[in-house]
Design an enzyme around this catalytic site. Structure first.
Site, mmCIF file in Angstrom:
data_model
loop_
_atom_site.group_PDB
_atom_site.id
_atom_site.type_symbol
_atom_site.label_atom_id
_atom_site.label_comp_id
_atom_site.label_asym_id
_atom_site.label_seq_id
_atom_site.Cartn_x
_atom_site.Cartn_y
_atom_site.Cartn_z
ATOM 1 N N CYS A 158 0.809 -1.223 0.000
ATOM 2 C CA CYS A 158 0.000 0.000 0.000
ATOM 3 C C CYS A 158 0.842 1.272 0.000
ATOM 4 O O CYS A 158 0.491 2.256 -0.653
ATOM 5 C CB CYS A 158 -0.954 -0.003 1.192
ATOM 6 S SG CYS A 158 -0.159 -0.239 2.796
ATOM 7 N N LYS A 214 9.880 -4.065 1.932
ATOM 8 C CA LYS A 214 8.931 -4.018 0.816
ATOM 9 C C LYS A 214 9.093 -2.718 0.024
ATOM 10 O O LYS A 214 9.060 -2.719 -1.206
ATOM 11 C CB LYS A 214 7.493 -4.114 1.333
ATOM 12 C CG LYS A 214 7.133 -5.432 1.998
ATOM 13 C CD LYS A 214 5.737 -5.338 2.609
ATOM 14 C CE LYS A 214 5.410 -6.550 3.459
ATOM 15 N NZ LYS A 214 4.113 -6.386 4.159
ATOM 16 N N ARG A 245 4.579 4.797 11.512
ATOM 17 C CA ARG A 245 3.129 4.766 11.757
ATOM 18 C C ARG A 245 2.717 6.051 12.471
ATOM 19 O O ARG A 245 3.319 6.428 13.485
ATOM 20 C CB ARG A 245 2.764 3.553 12.617
ATOM 21 C CG ARG A 245 1.267 3.315 12.731
ATOM 22 C CD ARG A 245 0.687 2.774 11.435
ATOM 23 N NE ARG A 245 1.063 1.393 11.201
ATOM 24 C CZ ARG A 245 0.875 0.755 10.045
ATOM 25 N NH1 ARG A 245 0.319 1.397 9.018
ATOM 26 N NH2 ARG A 245 1.250 -0.487 9.888
ATOM 27 N N HIS A 252 -1.719 7.341 3.313
ATOM 28 C CA HIS A 252 -0.268 7.224 3.475
ATOM 29 C C HIS A 252 0.407 8.389 2.750
ATOM 30 O O HIS A 252 0.139 8.641 1.570
ATOM 31 C CB HIS A 252 0.241 5.913 2.873
ATOM 32 C CG HIS A 252 -0.098 4.695 3.667
ATOM 33 N ND1 HIS A 252 -0.717 4.727 4.892
ATOM 34 C CD2 HIS A 252 0.124 3.363 3.398
ATOM 35 C CE1 HIS A 252 -0.875 3.489 5.344
ATOM 36 N NE2 HIS A 252 -0.369 2.645 4.458
#
Length: 360
Positions: A158, A214, A245, A252
């Protein structure tokens, strides 16, 4: 376009719920099966979800009385009732790999939100505007699996959806050498709300397990090429990432620093962004944003609250492009993590696969 019968595997989780809201009135896809873990199996969905429904819109009546299937034990029944499935299960990676292959071997295409198969060499990991051609590896995957219809296709992580689309057209024209990115990621990316994760209120956690790897590796597969029966990742740009976070429900944000082979002007960059379109726009897919990349001139934009839902949450917002003292340029970018970054991106991928004939 024909109507396709669709199953959602992992329907009780946050991404599964998001699939349900997106597919409620979809012009091509009709949800006919909901599946989850053994804990929920056999119950009407409304009972199984209880007070765990966390979408902004109410649970649609059409789903409330659907009996939840067991995602593992009922594969044969599920695959007999659908044309393909979306998969968004919460399991160990090796278990997800085995589950998705089991569905594919039952001649059921799988469009996955999970990370388990992202680096399987013949599984396409696709952002439809960027690397739609990677779906043409599917015949090689079917040969390996021994299937005629069944295959697995995945969407990327994401957080990549905010910054990689902005870099993609720049790399094609000017050559991107080095990228430093810091992502500031919403709590829904962890499947949480503020009610279920009160520790995130008034807090920042400077670590998200597995996310930085990732963020550094997956873009290279998106830039990769099909060679024979596998997708070979590109060897550049060079990425380094930090993932944090933050106390935001959805959205995001990425802060990007970039160095080029040939440094473009600021106007050249903005023009490329504003004119960029991909296969999703060429095919006018139902979930595709009309304009993929939006650039904002204001110093304080994009902001999560005002831009995350741009074009139904499927567009990418960019701003604050300026020269940097160590890199060539820096900018910020934003995407909705459970829409463009998760369920919406998977629905768009399924639309691409259907339009290109892979669901028939």
């Amino acid at each position: 376009m024909k109507r396709y019968k669709v199953g959602i595997v992992g329907a009780t989780g946050m991404v599964g719920q998001r699939f349900m809201t997106l597919l409620e009135k979809h012009p091509w896809f009709e949800v006919t099966v909901l599946a989850a873990s053994a804990r929920s199996a056999g119950k009407p969905y409304g009972e199984a979800i209880g007070n765990k429904w966390c979408m902004d819109t109410p649970l649609a009546d059409q789903y409330k009385d659907m009996i939840v299937k067991d995602a593992e034990k009922d594969i044969e029944e599920i695959t007999s009732l659908v044309d393909f499935v979306f998969c968004a299960v919460n399991m160990k990676k090796d278990e997800i790999k085995a589950l998705e292959e089991a569905y594919a071997k039952h001649e059921c295409p799988v469009v996955s939100n999970n990370s388990a198969h992202r680096f399987t060499e013949d599984v396409p990991m696709v952002v439809p505007e960027l690397n739609a051609e990677h779906i043409h590896i599917i015949p090689s995957q079917r040969k390996r699996l021994g299937t005629k219809r069944g295959f697995i296709a995945v969407k990327s992580n994401c957080s990549l959806q905010s910054y990689v689309p902005a870099l993609f057209p720049l790399h094609e024209k000017f050559g991107v050498k080095d990228v430093l990115v810091c992502t500031y990621q919403a709590i829904s990316g962890a499947g949480k709300t503020f009610e279920t994760w009160p520790d995130m209120i008034d807090n920042v956690i400077p670590y998200i397990g597995g996310e930085e790897e990732k963020s550094e590796k997956e873009p290279l597969k998106l830039w990769g090429k099909i060679e024979g029966d596998r997708i070979v990742s590109a060897d550049r740009p060079n990425f380094t990432a930090q993932c944090i976070r933050v106390p935001v429900s959805n959205g995001h944000l990425g802060a990007v620093f970039v160095r080029f082979d040939q440094k473009p002007s600021k106007d050249e960059i903005i023009q490329l962004w504003q004119g960029f379109a991909g296969r999703a726009q060429e095919l006018a897919l139902p979930s595709a944003p009309k304009q993929f990349l939006h650039y904002f001139e204001e110093d304080d934009r994009p902001q999560i609250k005002t831009e995350r839902n741009l074009e139904n949450g499927m567009a990418v917002s960019i701003g604050r492009l300026r020269e940097d003292t160590q890199y060539d340029y820096k900018f910020v970018c934003l995407s909705h993590n459970t829409l463009r970054g998760a369920a919406g991106g998977a629905v768009l991928l399924a639309e691409l696969l259907a339009a290109e004939g892979y669901m028939d």
